[in-house]
Design an enzyme around this catalytic site. Structure first.
Site, PDB file in Angstrom:
ATOM      1  N   ASP A 155      19.787  51.534  31.235  1.00  0.00           N
ATOM      2  CA  ASP A 155      20.333  51.168  29.926  1.00  0.00           C
ATOM      3  C   ASP A 155      20.139  52.337  28.972  1.00  0.00           C
ATOM      4  OD1 ASP A 155      21.030  50.044  27.522  1.00  0.00           O
ATOM      5  OD2 ASP A 155      19.565  48.418  27.590  1.00  0.00           O
TER       6      ASP A 155
ATOM      7  N   ASP B 220      13.051  52.736  22.622  1.00  0.00           N
ATOM      8  CA  ASP B 220      14.132  53.056  23.558  1.00  0.00           C
ATOM      9  C   ASP B 220      14.828  54.311  23.037  1.00  0.00           C
ATOM     10  OD1 ASP B 220      15.732  52.201  21.447  1.00  0.00           O
ATOM     11  OD2 ASP B 220      16.137  50.245  22.341  1.00  0.00           O
TER      12      ASP B 220
ATOM     13  N   GLU C 171      24.258  50.652  31.645  1.00  0.00           N
ATOM     14  CA  GLU C 171      24.457  49.798  30.469  1.00  0.00           C
ATOM     15  C   GLU C 171      24.567  50.603  29.182  1.00  0.00           C
ATOM     16  OE1 GLU C 171      21.861  46.243  28.313  1.00  0.00           O
ATOM     17  OE2 GLU C 171      21.768  46.528  30.485  1.00  0.00           O
TER      18      GLU C 171
ATOM     19  N   HIS D 177      22.269  38.915  27.577  1.00  0.00           N
ATOM     20  CA  HIS D 177      21.205  39.757  27.041  1.00  0.00           C
ATOM     21  C   HIS D 177      20.071  38.925  26.446  1.00  0.00           C
ATOM     22  CE1 HIS D 177      19.493  41.797  23.364  1.00  0.00           C
ATOM     23  NE2 HIS D 177      19.186  42.675  24.297  1.00  0.00           N
TER      24      HIS D 177
ATOM     25  N   LYS E 269      17.231  54.749  21.032  1.00  0.00           N
ATOM     26  CA  LYS E 269      17.541  54.746  19.599  1.00  0.00           C
ATOM     27  C   LYS E 269      16.375  55.281  18.775  1.00  0.00           C
ATOM     28  CE  LYS E 269      18.562  50.332  19.463  1.00  0.00           C
ATOM     29  NZ  LYS E 269      18.441  49.952  20.889  1.00  0.00           N
TER      30      LYS E 269
ATOM     31  N   LYS F  75      15.016  52.016  30.849  1.00  0.00           N
ATOM     32  CA  LYS F  75      15.741  52.672  29.772  1.00  0.00           C
ATOM     33  C   LYS F  75      15.972  54.143  30.109  1.00  0.00           C
ATOM     34  CE  LYS F  75      15.749  49.038  27.062  1.00  0.00           C
ATOM     35  NZ  LYS F  75      16.963  48.411  26.527  1.00  0.00           N
TER      36      LYS F  75
ATOM     37  N   GLU G 217      18.360  38.206  32.193  1.00  0.00           N
ATOM     38  CA  GLU G 217      17.356  39.217  31.870  1.00  0.00           C
ATOM     39  C   GLU G 217      15.996  38.568  31.617  1.00  0.00           C
ATOM     40  OE1 GLU G 217      17.255  43.266  29.201  1.00  0.00           O
ATOM     41  OE2 GLU G 217      18.383  41.552  28.423  1.00  0.00           O
TER      42      GLU G 217
END
Length: 375
Positions: A205, A26, A231, A307, A28, A177, A327
């Site tokens: 997100d 993602d 998000e 989550h 990060k 994402k 989710e």
């Protein structure tokens, strides 16, 4: 006659490493803060009573922390022995004080979560009810959205295809994402999915990877795409920044999954930092703490979208007064013998008592460490 009718006689904990078929990335990862995720560390707790009842619970950690959760759980597990399994709040307090020198949030309460979930599973089984019905369900099914097909490591063609497949399978919404170094790439990916799925609910997100200026620009650019929410546009603990975005834009702001206690969620809600809160029961210390967050969120008239960990969260979302989302991830499917039914855009409760899941033989085979205490 004593009010205590049963006592905990045995506690087993297991550390299970769940491999992922494809390394997951993602925002990060793209910003260099984390490596791609290749596995999920699961912590299972199995609690047995003198009368032969059993509860099963679990927690998890991604990328790091699994061995630490297991080690902490092993240290505090003896506290459970001899306790009345129905006294869940009392037991939670005993467990958190047993490890209070390392704090009352984060890893210490995440280790408690597996025990706490197992106690709620046991209590619902004793009553012969699905956990949601024990808590007091407002509905027998919950709107669900898929996340697992929308990660940034996948090319947009794959993301679009998997989004369409999810809708065809009966899933009610799609989340993808964002947080790519190029805002133009983000907008192109979200636009492509929107064009493919039409008016199906769509969420994005950013996994905390924008600063305030970038978040304002992206929230403004995403407004025309009619998103259900944006998000984690900012750092999870930037409650003030999230509140500013919530006040400035029509698209709801969702956050909360990275908060590691009920107290941190209380601060988020007090700051009006979210339109939709996203607590994670294993991360905040289990169902006992999650219920506190739910009550605060409802009092503040907020939406709820727990989550991950749908096997637990379907029950909690079903008990929330306001129509929530849950989710959908298929990642944990190999760990359990039973699976949740999805149709018509919703995830459905089963009639099975407790959580309604049992640990699979595959999960047993993936066990890397275990311990047991008993009277």
């Amino acid at each position: 006659m004593s009010a205590t009718l049963d006592r905990i006689s045995r506690v087993r904990i297991s550390s299970v490493t769940l491999p992922l078929a494809t390394p997951i990335s993602d925002a990060k990862v793209l910003t260099g803060r984390q490596k791609p995720m290749t596995e999920v560390a699961m912590l299972f707790a199995e609690i047995t009573t003198e009368n032969g009842l059993e509860g099963v619970g679990f927690g998890y950690s991604k990328r790091a922390g699994g061995p630490g959760q297991f080690a902490h759980a092993r240290e505090i597990a003896p506290v459970l022995l001899g306790e009345d399994p129905s006294d869940i709040a009392k037991i939670w307090d005993k467990l958190v004080w047993a490890g209070a020198s390392v704090g009352r949030s984060g890893l210490s309460v995440q280790a408690i979560a597996a025990f706490d979930v197992a106690l709620w599973d046991l209590k619902a089984k004793r009553a012969g009810l699905p956990l949601a019905k024990l808590l007091g369900a407002h509905r027998d099914s919950v709107r669900c959205y898929n996340t697992s097909g929308g990660f940034l490591h996948a090319p947009i063609e794959e993301v679009v295809e998997r989004a369409a497949e999810s809708v065809e399978r009966g899933i009610g919404g799609i989340k993808i994402k964002v947080g790519h170094p190029s805002h133009e790439v983000d907008l192109a990916r979200v636009t492509a999915v929107r064009e493919k799925i039409g008016d199906v609910p769509l969420m994005v997100d950013a996994n905390q990877q924008w600063d305030r200026a970038a978040a304002r620009r992206m929230c403004r650019a995403l407004e025309p795409l009619d998103l259900v929410w944006i998000e984690e546009p900012l750092d999870a603990y930037d409650f003030e920044g999230h509140a500013q975005l919530s006040a400035a834009f029509d698209t709801p702001i969702a956050t909360g999954e990275m908060l590691a206690s009920a107290g941190e969620h209380a601060e988020l809600i007090r700051a009006r930092g979210a339109d939709i809160v996203q607590p994670d029961a294993p991360r905040v210390g289990g169902i006992t703490q999650f219920l506190k967050v739910m009550a605060l969120a409802d009092h503040a008239h907020l939406g709820l979208a727990p989550h991950f960990a749908m096997e637990v969260h379907i029950h909690l979302a079903a008990a929330y007064p306001r129509e929530p989302w849950v989710e959908h991830f298929e990642w944990l499917d190999p760990l359990f013998d039973e699976h949740l039914e999805i149709s018509g855009g919703r995830m459905h409760l089963s009639g099975r008592p407790g959580l309604g899941v049992t640990i699979s033989e595959q999960a047993r085979a993936w066990t890397v460490a275990h311990d047991e205490v008993r009277i």
